[in-house]
Scaffold this motif. Structure first.
Motif, mmCIF file in Angstrom:
data_model
loop_
_atom_site.group_PDB
_atom_site.id
_atom_site.type_symbol
_atom_site.label_atom_id
_atom_site.label_comp_id
_atom_site.label_asym_id
_atom_site.label_seq_id
_atom_site.Cartn_x
_atom_site.Cartn_y
_atom_site.Cartn_z
ATOM 1 N N LYS A 2 0.841 -1.198 0.000
ATOM 2 C CA LYS A 2 0.000 0.000 0.000
ATOM 3 C C LYS A 2 0.877 1.251 0.000
ATOM 4 C CE LYS A 2 -3.524 2.237 2.753
ATOM 5 N NZ LYS A 2 -4.324 2.190 3.966
ATOM 6 N N GLN A 3 1.975 1.235 0.742
ATOM 7 C CA GLN A 3 2.892 2.376 0.803
ATOM 8 C C GLN A 3 3.534 2.614 -0.559
ATOM 9 O OE1 GLN A 3 3.219 4.391 3.408
ATOM 10 N NE2 GLN A 3 4.622 5.659 2.232
ATOM 11 N N PHE A 4 3.864 1.545 -1.278
ATOM 12 C CA PHE A 4 4.461 1.661 -2.607
ATOM 13 C C PHE A 4 3.516 2.383 -3.565
ATOM 14 C CE2 PHE A 4 4.818 -0.140 -6.903
ATOM 15 C CZ PHE A 4 6.091 0.306 -7.225
ATOM 16 N N PHE A 5 2.232 2.011 -3.579
ATOM 17 C CA PHE A 5 1.275 2.655 -4.484
ATOM 18 C C PHE A 5 1.044 4.117 -4.109
ATOM 19 C CE2 PHE A 5 -0.171 -1.815 -5.310
ATOM 20 C CZ PHE A 5 0.240 -1.834 -6.632
ATOM 21 N N LEU A 6 1.057 4.417 -2.824
ATOM 22 C CA LEU A 6 0.904 5.814 -2.403
ATOM 23 C C LEU A 6 2.108 6.649 -2.835
ATOM 24 C CD1 LEU A 6 -0.630 5.433 1.182
ATOM 25 C CD2 LEU A 6 -1.740 6.302 -0.870
ATOM 26 N N THR A 7 3.286 6.060 -2.749
ATOM 27 C CA THR A 7 4.503 6.760 -3.180
ATOM 28 C C THR A 7 4.481 6.996 -4.685
ATOM 29 O OG1 THR A 7 5.733 5.725 -1.376
ATOM 30 C CG2 THR A 7 7.026 6.699 -3.159
ATOM 31 N N VAL A 8 4.105 5.982 -5.458
ATOM 32 C CA VAL A 8 4.018 6.127 -6.914
ATOM 33 C C VAL A 8 2.965 7.165 -7.287
ATOM 34 C CG1 VAL A 8 3.398 4.931 -9.046
ATOM 35 C CG2 VAL A 8 4.910 3.826 -7.399
ATOM 36 N N LEU A 9 1.817 7.135 -6.622
ATOM 37 C CA LEU A 9 0.763 8.120 -6.878
ATOM 38 C C LEU A 9 1.250 9.527 -6.541
ATOM 39 C CD1 LEU A 9 -2.190 8.670 -7.666
ATOM 40 C CD2 LEU A 9 -2.768 8.372 -5.253
ATOM 41 N N GLY A 10 1.989 9.691 -5.458
ATOM 42 C CA GLY A 10 2.539 10.998 -5.081
ATOM 43 C C GLY A 10 3.535 11.513 -6.106
ATOM 44 N N VAL A 11 4.376 10.598 -6.601
ATOM 45 C CA VAL A 11 5.362 10.988 -7.617
ATOM 46 C C VAL A 11 4.658 11.435 -8.895
ATOM 47 C CG1 VAL A 11 7.183 10.108 -9.128
ATOM 48 C CG2 VAL A 11 7.236 9.596 -6.677
ATOM 49 N N PHE A 12 3.672 10.676 -9.354
ATOM 50 C CA PHE A 12 2.956 11.058 -10.574
ATOM 51 C C PHE A 12 2.158 12.342 -10.385
ATOM 52 C CE2 PHE A 12 3.467 6.530 -11.938
ATOM 53 C CZ PHE A 12 4.210 6.818 -13.072
ATOM 54 N N THR A 13 1.609 12.554 -9.208
ATOM 55 C CA THR A 13 0.889 13.805 -8.936
ATOM 56 C C THR A 13 1.853 14.982 -8.972
ATOM 57 O OG1 THR A 13 -0.691 12.599 -7.561
ATOM 58 C CG2 THR A 13 -0.605 14.980 -7.283
ATOM 59 N N GLY A 14 3.017 14.807 -8.367
ATOM 60 C CA GLY A 14 4.027 15.863 -8.384
ATOM 61 C C GLY A 14 4.507 16.179 -9.794
ATOM 62 N N LEU A 15 4.740 15.140 -10.589
ATOM 63 C CA LEU A 15 5.150 15.346 -11.981
ATOM 64 C C LEU A 15 4.066 16.059 -12.786
ATOM 65 C CD1 LEU A 15 6.984 11.989 -12.803
ATOM 66 C CD2 LEU A 15 7.979 14.280 -12.717
ATOM 67 N N PHE A 16 2.823 15.655 -12.576
ATOM 68 C CA PHE A 16 1.711 16.301 -13.276
ATOM 69 C C PHE A 16 1.647 17.786 -12.922
ATOM 70 C CE2 PHE A 16 -2.730 17.691 -13.375
ATOM 71 C CZ PHE A 16 -3.006 17.516 -14.727
ATOM 72 N N LEU A 17 1.764 18.091 -11.641
ATOM 73 C CA LEU A 17 1.726 19.488 -11.218
ATOM 74 C C LEU A 17 2.895 20.277 -11.804
ATOM 75 C CD1 LEU A 17 0.699 19.168 -7.466
ATOM 76 C CD2 LEU A 17 -0.678 20.087 -9.333
ATOM 77 N N PHE A 18 4.092 19.682 -11.757
ATOM 78 C CA PHE A 18 5.283 20.372 -12.224
ATOM 79 C C PHE A 18 5.320 20.533 -13.743
ATOM 80 C CE2 PHE A 18 9.815 20.447 -13.403
ATOM 81 C CZ PHE A 18 10.189 21.605 -12.732
ATOM 82 N N LEU A 19 4.869 19.535 -14.487
ATOM 83 C CA LEU A 19 4.977 19.565 -15.944
ATOM 84 C C LEU A 19 3.748 20.121 -16.645
ATOM 85 C CD1 LEU A 19 6.724 16.128 -16.539
ATOM 86 C CD2 LEU A 19 7.759 18.404 -16.548
ATOM 87 N N VAL A 20 2.590 20.176 -15.984
ATOM 88 C CA VAL A 20 1.373 20.647 -16.641
ATOM 89 C C VAL A 20 0.812 21.898 -15.976
ATOM 90 C CG1 VAL A 20 -0.992 20.041 -17.272
ATOM 91 C CG2 VAL A 20 0.801 18.326 -17.458
ATOM 92 N N VAL A 21 0.584 21.836 -14.689
ATOM 93 C CA VAL A 21 -0.104 22.937 -14.011
ATOM 94 C C VAL A 21 0.785 24.173 -13.898
ATOM 95 C CG1 VAL A 21 -1.208 23.625 -11.855
ATOM 96 C CG2 VAL A 21 -1.610 21.336 -12.775
ATOM 97 N N VAL A 22 2.030 24.016 -13.474
ATOM 98 C CA VAL A 22 2.922 25.169 -13.295
ATOM 99 C C VAL A 22 3.183 25.880 -14.635
ATOM 100 C CG1 VAL A 22 5.243 25.859 -12.565
ATOM 101 C CG2 VAL A 22 3.931 24.258 -11.181
ATOM 102 N N PRO A 23 3.524 25.178 -15.727
ATOM 103 C CA PRO A 23 3.685 25.890 -17.001
ATOM 104 C C PRO A 23 2.398 26.588 -17.456
ATOM 105 C CG PRO A 23 4.696 23.736 -17.158
ATOM 106 C CD PRO A 23 3.958 23.782 -15.864
ATOM 107 N N PHE A 24 1.257 25.971 -17.206
ATOM 108 C CA PHE A 24 -0.010 26.602 -17.569
ATOM 109 C C PHE A 24 -0.182 27.920 -16.816
ATOM 110 C CE2 PHE A 24 -4.572 27.271 -16.818
ATOM 111 C CZ PHE A 24 -5.001 27.390 -18.135
ATOM 112 N N ILE A 25 0.168 27.944 -15.544
ATOM 113 C CA ILE A 25 0.065 29.178 -14.756
ATOM 114 C C ILE A 25 1.031 30.235 -15.295
ATOM 115 C CG2 ILE A 25 0.498 30.168 -12.469
ATOM 116 C CD1 ILE A 25 -0.585 27.528 -11.296
ATOM 117 N N PHE A 26 2.279 29.840 -15.595
ATOM 118 C CA PHE A 26 3.246 30.796 -16.131
ATOM 119 C C PHE A 26 2.812 31.352 -17.486
ATOM 120 C CE2 PHE A 26 6.764 28.792 -13.447
ATOM 121 C CZ PHE A 26 6.701 29.813 -12.512
ATOM 122 N N ILE A 27 2.275 30.510 -18.349
ATOM 123 C CA ILE A 27 1.809 30.967 -19.659
ATOM 124 C C ILE A 27 0.633 31.917 -19.492
ATOM 125 C CG2 ILE A 27 0.674 30.206 -21.792
ATOM 126 C CD1 ILE A 27 2.459 27.670 -21.626
#
Length: 154
Positions: A2-27
């Protein structure tokens, strides 16, 4: 497990925020700031301050902006050419350097000032004085191409 899936989900959420949401805000910020420029007033005085120094061309170093790099001769000539045709620009105020600039740059700027003056606009040059060194004549060349040359009496 269960901890492994939570860690993977956290990593993908962080990547999504960093690669999609933050550039969208800057643009979005960049687009909104570019479209909200204040209009140039109908009677504008263009100031050309040569006291910081003039280079031959714009610096290519990306960190030069932090060093306070001066204007380039080509930037000055291009700006004056654009201002010739701009009906909102009425006067050019030039602040001359006391120590002078290179003769080649002074001649290019002098010719651009003469073309600006030929468009029927007023050019005022101001200097605190001229130091007795060899390149002072270049500052005087630019000042002599103006409609008026103002010197401060000290």
């Amino acid at each position: 497990m269960k901890q492994f899936f939570l860690t993977v989900l956290g990593v993908f959420t962080g990547l999504f925020l960093f690669l999609v949401v933050v550039p969208f805000i800057f643009i979005t910020i960049a687009i909104s700031s570019a479209s909200s420029k204040e209009p140039t007033p109908a009677h504008t005085v263009l100031e050309l301050d040569l006291r910081e120094g003039v280079t031959d061309q714009a610096p290519t170093n990306p960190f030069a902006i932090f060093g306070g790099a001066g204007l380039s001769t080509m930037q000055i000539v291009d700006t004056l050419a654009q201002a010739e045709d701009d009906n909102r620009v009425k006067v050019l105020l030039i602040r001359l350097p006391e120590a002078g600039i290179t003769p080649a740059a002074a001649d290019e700027i002098r010719q651009a000032v003469r073309r600006f003056r030929a468009s029927g606009k007023v050019v005022i040059a101001h200097s605190q004085g001229f130091q007795p060194v060899g390149t002072t004549i270049s500052s005087y060349m630019i000042g002599a191409s103006a409609s008026e040359l103002w010197m401060q009496n000290t």
